[in-house]
Structure formats: C-alpha cells, structure tokens
Design an enzyme around this catalytic site. Structure first.
Site, mmCIF file in Angstrom:
data_model
loop_
_atom_site.group_PDB
_atom_site.id
_atom_site.type_symbol
_atom_site.label_atom_id
_atom_site.label_comp_id
_atom_site.label_asym_id
_atom_site.label_seq_id
_atom_site.Cartn_x
_atom_site.Cartn_y
_atom_site.Cartn_z
ATOM 1 N N GLN A 73 -4.447 -4.784 7.282
ATOM 2 C CA GLN A 73 -5.487 -5.705 6.831
ATOM 3 C C GLN A 73 -5.528 -6.970 7.675
ATOM 4 O OE1 GLN A 73 -7.834 -5.214 4.608
ATOM 5 N NE2 GLN A 73 -7.086 -3.255 3.835
ATOM 6 N N LYS B 119 -10.317 -0.173 10.558
ATOM 7 C CA LYS B 119 -10.559 -1.428 9.829
ATOM 8 C C LYS B 119 -10.896 -2.565 10.789
ATOM 9 C CE LYS B 119 -7.183 -0.174 6.258
ATOM 10 N NZ LYS B 119 -7.795 0.268 4.997
ATOM 11 N N ASP C 99 3.171 -4.396 8.236
ATOM 12 C CA ASP C 99 1.991 -3.553 8.122
ATOM 13 C C ASP C 99 0.786 -4.479 8.286
ATOM 14 O OD1 ASP C 99 -0.219 -2.169 7.305
ATOM 15 O OD2 ASP C 99 0.569 -1.618 5.334
ATOM 16 N N HIS D 55 0.866 -1.181 0.000
ATOM 17 C CA HIS D 55 0.000 0.000 0.000
ATOM 18 C C HIS D 55 0.907 1.238 0.000
ATOM 19 C CE1 HIS D 55 -2.818 2.935 1.828
ATOM 20 N NE2 HIS D 55 -3.802 2.116 1.478
ATOM 21 N N CYS E 34 -4.751 2.428 -3.678
ATOM 22 C CA CYS E 34 -3.519 2.957 -3.075
ATOM 23 C C CYS E 34 -2.354 2.000 -3.244
ATOM 24 C CB CYS E 34 -3.701 3.276 -1.595
ATOM 25 S SG CYS E 34 -4.873 4.587 -1.320
#
Ligand SMILES: Cc1ncc(COP(=O)(O)O)c(C=O)c1O
Ligand SMILES: Cc1ncc(COP(=O)(O)O)c(C=O)c1O
Lengths: 417, 151, 417, 151
Positions: free
Chosen positions: A214, A237, A211, A133, A375
C-alpha cells in the site's frame, strides 16, 4: 488524528483533470452513472502510458529474454533488465542485483518465508502485527507449521497504531529473527513508523521486512533510509500491470538464501546429479518471467516518477482530510482507525447498515468501494467487526467524488432507518 | 432517498423492512431440527429452529446476523416454507437458486410449477453475483437442518 | 523419421497471409531485413486479438477480482473465471475447478513438486526422462534433496525417442509415485507417446504429469484421453501473454495436496492461530492473480481454437517436412534428433561453425533462431554436444522463411570454410 | 557469401581466420602461470599457459573450444599481450572491456592511452550484448592466471 504525509513541497500541484484524461476507464459509466472509482487500494486503474507500453512491446519488440542471441531477444532483454535499474532507483536500493521480480507482493513474501525461512531454526521467531494483510500472515503460519518456529503478533492500539511498547517487549528475548510488518495498513490507512520499527528490531538482533504494497503508492520509498532488510510491493496497485511484483532484499541475504522455484534461467549448471545456481537476482527468477508486465511496471514507475511523490502525497493528503471531514457529517457513520499518520485509505461502518449493503447500494450509483474483511480477518476480530466499508484514493481521485460518496451515504442511511 | 431507491429495484421496500423488522426472528424452545449457515467472507450468520409435524414444517424461526439481503432472505424464507412439507420446501430452495443464478437449465415448462411469491424480490441479484450467497445462506441452513430428515 | 501429426483433416487449410496480418511484429525489420522469426518455441508472438483484449480490459473493464461487490469487480471476475472454463474446455478437463492459474509452466511444475511432493515419503521415487527441460528437472532435484525421495531418469534412444523398455523397467519395483515427462521435447521436437507412457505408469502404480509447454501449441490436447493425472502449459508459447501458465490436475489430487503459497484469496478463514483453506482451485491461487494476462490467455485460446488444431497441425507438419528436406541440402549440417513423431522444432549443428556464430550471423540477416543448451543441459551431455542451433515454427511461419534460412546457412558455412 | 559478409562487420575476416587457423593455439611445456575460463551457457572453454620473464609475458598459448568470437578473441589476445608487462596486459583488458560495453565512464582523455590495435575488430559486439561474454572469456582466464602475480 493528523493527515500528515512526508511531503515537503505542499505547493507541488497535480493537474487532476489532465491526469484523468490518461485513464480511459475513468470515462466509463456504471449502471448509467459516471464511474466513481474509490477502490484503488484493491487495485489501481492503468494510465495509457502503461497500456501502450505493454501493447507496443507485443506489437514491435518482443521475444523471450536472456537466452536469445537475436535482435528481438536482446532488445527485449535490455528493456526487461532496464526495469530492474528503474526499480532499484525507485526504492533507492544499493544495487540492481537486489531486485527480484515476482508475481505480486504475496509471492514476494512467500519467497522470503520459503528461502529465508529455510535458514531459521526451531525456537527462533517471526514477529508480525495485528494489522497484517493475510499475505503477510499466512506464509509465516505455514513456515511455523513446517519449521517449528514461533510466530508472534504485536498488538495495535485502539486508534490503529502499532503498540510500540508491546512491540519492543516482544523482541526482548532476542529470539526474533525477522520482523515482518506492513508499511501501510490496507484497512486502517495507518502508515507505520518504519524507521523506528527497523531500529528497534535491529537493536534486538532481528531483521526487518516491510510489506510496502500500500505504501509505495503514496510516498517516496527509500529502503536505505528506512533501514529495511527486505521490502516488497505489487505492480497493480502502483498503476502498473497485474502479474508483476517486487522483492528487494539486501545482497548478503539473497546470497545466503537457497532458491525458491527451480527451472530455467535460475541455474548456472545442471546435471542429473546436481545443479548449481545462477547469481542473484536470477537465482530467484525461474522460468520465463512476466516479461511484458515487467516492462509495463517500468512504464508505471516512469509515469509516477514524472508526476512526483511530492505532488501525489500532497494531493492524497488533501483528499484524505476532505474525506474525513465530509464522512464525519454522515449520520451513523464511524471511521474505523484513527492512526497518527495515514495514507489515502478510509474504512468506516454505518449503524444499521451492513457494509455489503453499503457497497452494493453505492455501486448502483456508480460508486466503487470495497466492503468485507479486506484480507485481514484477524484485524477485524481485533476491532470487533466482521466487515468494514472502505474508500481509497489515488492520483486520479477528485474531491467531488468524495462529495458524491458522502451524499449518497446519507441517502442510503435514510433508506434503511 | 429517491434517486437511490428508484434506481435500486434490488433493495425492494420489502427487503429493507424485513431486514429491519423481521416477523420470524427468534428461537423455538423445542425444535425438532436445527440448521446453521455461516459465510466467513462477510461474517453473515444464521441459525434456524424448526418444529415438524409429520412431514410438515409446523413452525420455524431464524436468528440472523448479517446484511439486509441475508436477513430478509431468512425472514421471507421462514414465511414461505411454514406449512410446507420438507419436500416442498426443498423444491422451493432449488427453484429459488435457479432464479438467482438465472439458470438456463431451468425447465421452461414445469410439471408442477413451484411458485416463489414474495421471494421474487431477490431476482435482481442475478446481476450482483457476489451477493447471491447472502440470499442463499438461509437456504443452506435449511438444507442442513433437513439433511437427516426424509422428505 | 516421419513428420506425422495427429491431424485427421489434412484439407483444413491455413491462410497464412491472413494470419500474418494479425501479428504486427511480423512486419518489423531487423538489421534492415524483414524479420524472419523462427524462435516460437522459446516464445510465440502475439496476435492483435490478444494484445487488444488485454489493452481493452485495462481501458474499459478492470478492477481487482473475487472480493469486490461493485460492477467493475464483478465483470472482471466473470471474465477471469470465464477463462477457467475456456481452459478446461481446451484441455478437455472434467471440471473447471481442476484448472489452476500459475505464472508459467515452471511454476506449475514447482507447485506440484512442492504440494504433491509434500505427500511423498522417503524411498518413493519420481521418474523423469533424459530430454527434460530444466523446468521439469530442477524442481524434482530440489524435492529430492529436501524430502529424501529418489529421482530416476529414463534414457532416450539415439534417435531421440523415449526408450520404452528402459522406462518400463525403471517402474518395475513399484516405488515410483510420479512420472513427470515432457509431452514434446523443446530440443529434439519429439512428441512422446503420452497415452502409452501413462498406461505403463498407471500399471506400475505411478501417477503421471505431462509438461505440455511445447505440445499444446501444435495439436489438440485431451487430458482424459491421454490418461494424465497432471498437465502443465505456459501461455506465452500459445500466442498468449507472458506471466500466465496453467496447471491441470485431477480433483482428488488437488484436494489432497496442501497449498503452495499462502495469502489472500486462498483461505477460508484466518486466525492468528490457524487458517483453513479455500476450495480448489482457489486454494492454489494466493494473492492478486495475473488478471489481465489470464484474460489475454483466454483471447489466445479463443483465437487458436477458431483456427483449429486440424489446420494448425497440418500446416506445421508441412513446414517441418519442408525444413527437414531443405536443411538436408546444407553442406555440413546435421539434424539433431530423428524421433518417430515430431512437432515443429528442428535442432541442428554445422561442422566447423559454432551454434552461437550461426545464430548471430542469421540474426544479422534478420533471421531469429535460438542457439545454446535450450535449458536442457543434461540432454546436451547425452547427445555429446555443448549446444545446438534450433529453428521452430508457428502458425505464422511460411515455407519461404525456411528457404531463406537454408540459403543463409549455406552462405554462412561458405564464409567459415 | 557476399551479402552476409558485407552486412557483417562483426565477423571481420580477421576473426574468422584466427578462429579457423589460430597462431597462438597449443600448450607450453613449463608455464609459470595458467588460467581457465568456462561459460556453461554455451560450452565455451579456454585454457592459458603463460611463461613470465620478470614482470613480462614472455610466451603465451591458448587451448580454446568455442565459438569463433571466443576462439579469435583468445588468439588475438595472446598476440597482443605477448611482450607486455602483467600490468600492461591488465590495462588492455580493462580497455577492451570498456570498448565492448561501450562504457560511458571511460575517461575521454587518458594520460597513457592504451592502444587496442587489432582487438578493435570486436567493437561491433557492442550491439550484440549476449555475445560479449564470448570475447571476454580469454581475458577472464588471463585475470585468473595473474591473480597470484604482482603487476
Ligand atoms: C518443454 C518445456 N518445458 C518447460 C518450459 C518452461 O516454460 P516457462 O519458461 O514458460 O515456464 C519450456 C519453455 O521454455 C519448455 O520448452
Ligand atoms: C497491505 C497489503 N499487503 C499485501 C497485499 C497483497 O498484494 P497482492 O495481492 O498483489 O499480492 C495487499 C493487497 O491486496 C495489501 O494491501
């Protein structure tokens, strides 16, 4: 392609109807149709538990924190700092002092690029992947341009997995100081082999940041088991509020890193000549934090934990498998990405119909998906696409919604061909 | 696809047809001016070739890669402005934009009303603001092409 | 010392009882006593209008913004971007593109220190005052240490006003690129003569930033009339949510400044080699913003605007005058700061009773004030104090609460002497 | 100040008196060890002078500038630990801290219970967490003083 998840108790069952009752927005209509919300990977909807905890904080127990000696301030400080314990527990972090609150994942990664980046020397490198991303790419580009470090990109396979041989080779010269990589792709759904990535990085003398924007949503995260050095995620999220994210980092790293933002609450003493910094994590939290949002994140984590990741992962694996099967029957549709292990995110394209037209036409039918580059422009270029359509699933998603999606896609395709 | 089509004045038959089988697609061999539009957000791209005859647009072709809204907008724009003067075309452009954004500042009584004709199929974009730029892209390319031409 | 405010319609009257009804928290009890909340300068309480707007967004109309093509996303984007218009109007900014959303004032000032700071050359200077909050000091110290600029400090008078002669003299050599100064002191209550400060700065070739964290709450702010180049404020002191603040800056400055944080939404195009930036203000808003909090800030601004700054300023001037009169009758009490123009913040000390003991004993009686250095350690040193007690007033404060404060202070003093 | 005093077990008469008129304030001319505590947040400061006799604390004086909680804590600490061995004093320190934070990890049955005596007036700080560091400051200074002494 398997739809494996790390769940062990496949029998843990979600009562999806009962869960949906807790999300008032899922009862809304869009263009006179019941909302079918398949855009949770962009941002999840919020359960009453989160909304109520924020509203109730503002109604009954609110004041600025840390510096106050009065009851409201002390109670609010306790609530805020209590979430640090919760988050530490959520990630199985060794200590609460390693949890830094940020606005979102983006700020968390920027914090590392700035403060850990300040420790890097020209000639050292940061290694990312082709499926990052922008949040895990642009901050490193900015660091590269500022600090003269090297930015390396590990390729992915055509299926959308990290190319492990190429990855290992990029570490070979020992110049990589940090591997910063997604734990789950927001486009391909790929869940990356984090433990293996970390082991290879460490063997080459590099640290590793994941990261988790998600991935934390879909399965249990254990930063110690993964061998991570840094981990980031974003509240909105995870069924939590906007305006709140998390950086976890190993204590010794946080202690070495200079502060990021300057201001109140992050100092120990201040004179006009010089200032000294507070202990971690406060050193990295300047100014009045997102107090109510942090408390809301705590409510989200409580709520998700009560449901349990066994049940969540099993439910989402089932949904994803169902989606892959049903979408395969739509004429002209191609799934983008066939990773070995995937979470509840499915990107696709349709011959002769642009993803933007798909998204708009689905919307006219009450179905919310996302279309565009997500993104992740460089990934799009790698895939030879300018955009994809993406459906993503959450705790509240029902199989029937995926059926509505597939049926509507068939009609959209008919319309265009 | 009855229900979807009925529900969706936005995707008028005309838009879908022109997107699929455009009448003004292609290149001109000796254009007097050219224009480009590009939307990095979705990868939409359009290129215009224009032949002028004095102040008049004698011929125009577009080469568009993008969504149906963008492709049809390019084709219907070409159809509409062919034969116009540059000044007329730019006036249509303004009128078109005002229609899309539902501009309240649009004069209610215009001295010389600029008819939009078939371009009115794009009016429903008013409630899909994120798609307006798709329909505008060809007009941005047109403005670019004319940026060095006196109206 | 006058308690002048900029109000012109002193007849504009607040119905304080009706306003209090809108703040559920003001009905709470603390240590079995009705809450007397005199700590609004640290963070204000939130009216139902704000709480409900946030809850209702999450219940009925929420999705991630800007990149979505579906109804929920478009409506949420409209709501979010609508607040930019509201804020531009609130500050009388020339254009909505000049409004950048941040977490708080602290981040807004850090953004300027980072991005405007990147344009400064060694030898140039930034000028602050002796009465700055750490938020408007530490970021400039960090810039100084990073970029080799000079940091100058304009002194204050013993009354707590900016020493205008000394201020002017510090600008004389033309090396000051930026004056960064509070528009209202959170300790002394001083409202600084912003227009005059700006004129003097501009005459010396310097730009000017005002930290409006305290001042926007008390009177109408007009950045054009003030002649400001940058202006910052923070939502939570303006009866709005935590996690949201504002930077306003002149368009040409924002356009010259490099971005601050990298990530989604702030880019135009991205390749692995290089990225280009979005137009202002988006260039400065990386990642998923505090969407719900921004909408809540909009509700706060709407709410405050409906009441009107004429009425608010008149009410607060009356409260402040009353407080100064009543506190003068408490034996051993000294007011800290006698500025020419002041807002609704009053600091004090008491002979023989430490401010922390005052705060704790007031709290036992349900009265919330603040005690400490108020994130202004260098100012404390200038005043020869280690801490003060501070009472601060808001829209909902009643004269009777100030009476309770004064009476309780008398009893506390008796207890100790 | 009846109501306030009654409401406020926290500011026990003893605390207020010792803050106003401490019994162990001052300096010693030839201390064996010294310790300092400083809380930059509120400006509280304390300095300890200690004379040892073997392992025993023979004499102790404090020089404290700060709030009543801090000042009384220093004075009552001095009173309490005078005559203790260093090891005993450190045990009291742990017990005192456990009382303040309301530590659940405190062993319910202690082999050698450490009595706190007058120090128990600080127990109400449990519900004023932000003030705990005021009462702890003298004990931090004590630990510092003993950091080079074997218990
Ligand atoms: C004058 C002043 N500036 C800056 C700040 C910082 O505000 P925030 O903590 O919301 O960033 C404050 C409030 O604490 C303040 O009073
Ligand atoms: C993989 C990944 N990383 C980072 C982000 C950035 O999250 P945020 O915008 O909340 O900072 C996202 C979400 O947009 C994401 O999907």
């Amino acid at each position: 392609m398997s739809t494996h998840t790390s769940t062990t108790h496949a029998h843990a069952q979600l009562d999806v109807q009962a869960i949906r009752q807790q999300f008032p927005i899922l009862g809304e209509k869009v263009h006179d149709r019941p909302l079918v919300f398949l855009d949770s990977a962009a941002s999840a909807q919020k359960p009453n538990a989160v909304i109520d905890s924020m509203a109730s904080t503002m109604r009954h127990q609110y004041a600025n924190i840390h510096r106050g000696l009065h009851w409201m301030s002390e109670r609010t400080t306790e609530a805020y700092e209590g979430v640090r314990d919760l988050v530490a527990d959520f990630l199985n972090a060794p200590s609460r002092e390693e949890i830094v609150f940020t606005r979102n994942s983006t700020e968390a990664i920027n914090l590392v690029a700035h403060s850990f980046g300040a420790l890097l020397k020209p000639g050292q490198a940061v290694l990312i992947s082709q499926m990052e991303h922008h949040a895990n790419l642009v901050p490193w580009q900015m660091l590269r341009d500022r600090a003269g470090i090297d930015l390396r990109v590990a390729p992915i396979t055509d299926d959308g997995d990290l190319d492990m041989d190429a990855y290992t080779a990029l570490l070979a010269d020992g110049k990589v100081a940090l591997v910063s990589m997604t734990h789950m792709s927001n486009v391909l759904g790929t869940i990356t082999p984090a433990k293996q990535i970390a082991d290879i990085a460490h063997a080459a003398g590099a640290l590793v940041l994941f990261d988790g924007s998600q991935s934390v949503v879909h399965h249990k995260t254990d930063v110690q088991e993964l061998g991570a050095d840094f981990y980031t995620f974003t509240g909105h999220k995870l069924y939590g509020p906007t305006g709140i994210g998390v950086l976890w980092a190993r204590r010794d790293l946080l202690e070495q890193m200079p502060p990021f933002l300057g201001g109140g609450d992050m100092i120990s003493t201040v004179t006009f000549e010089r200032s000294t910094w507070a202990n971690i994590p406060h050193k990295f939290e300047a100014g009045t934090p997102a107090i109510v949002e942090t408390i809301g994140l705590g409510a989200a984590i409580d709520w998700v934990s009560k449901i349990g990741f066994d049940a969540i992962a099993a439910h989402e694996a089932e949904l994803t498998a169902h989606a892959l099967t049903r979408l395969a029957t739509v004429p002209g549709l191609s799934i983008v990405g066939h990773p070995r292990v995937r979470g509840g995110v499915v990107s696709f394209t349709m011959a002769d119909v642009h993803p933007h037209d798909i998204a708009t036409l689905l919307d006219r039918n009450g179905i919310a998906i996302r279309a565009g580059h997500h993104c992740a422009e460089p990934l799009m270029r790698r895939l030879g696409l300018s955009a994809t359509a993406r459906a993503s699933f959450g705790i509240y998603t029902q199989k029937e919604e995926i059926d509505v999606l597939a049926d509507t896609l068939v009609r959209i395709r008919d319309f265009f061909v | 696809m009855n229900t979807t089509a009925e529900r969706d004045a936005l995707y008028d038959r005309l838009i879908v047809e022109r997107a699929r089988a455009p009448l003004y697609a292609g290149r001109l061999s000796a254009p007097d001016v050219q224009g480009d539009g590009r939307n990095p957000l979705c990868g939409d791209k359009t290129h215009l070739d224009i032949v002028l005859n004095g102040h008049h647009i004698q011929d125009i072709r577009h080469n568009t890669r993008g969504c149906a809204i963008c492709a049809a907008a390019a084709d219907l724009m070409a159809e509409h402005v062919r034969g116009n003067t540059v000044a007329q075309a730019l006036a249509v452009s303004d009128r078109f934009r005002a229609m899309l954004v539902g501009s309240p500042s649009l004069p209610v009584v215009e001295a010389q009303p600029v008819p939009l004709g078939a371009l009115e199929v794009f009016a429903p974009l008013q409630s899909h603001k994120a798609r307006i730029r798709c329909a505008e892209l060809p007009w941005i390319a047109l403005k670019e092409a004319f940026s060095h031409v006196d109206g």
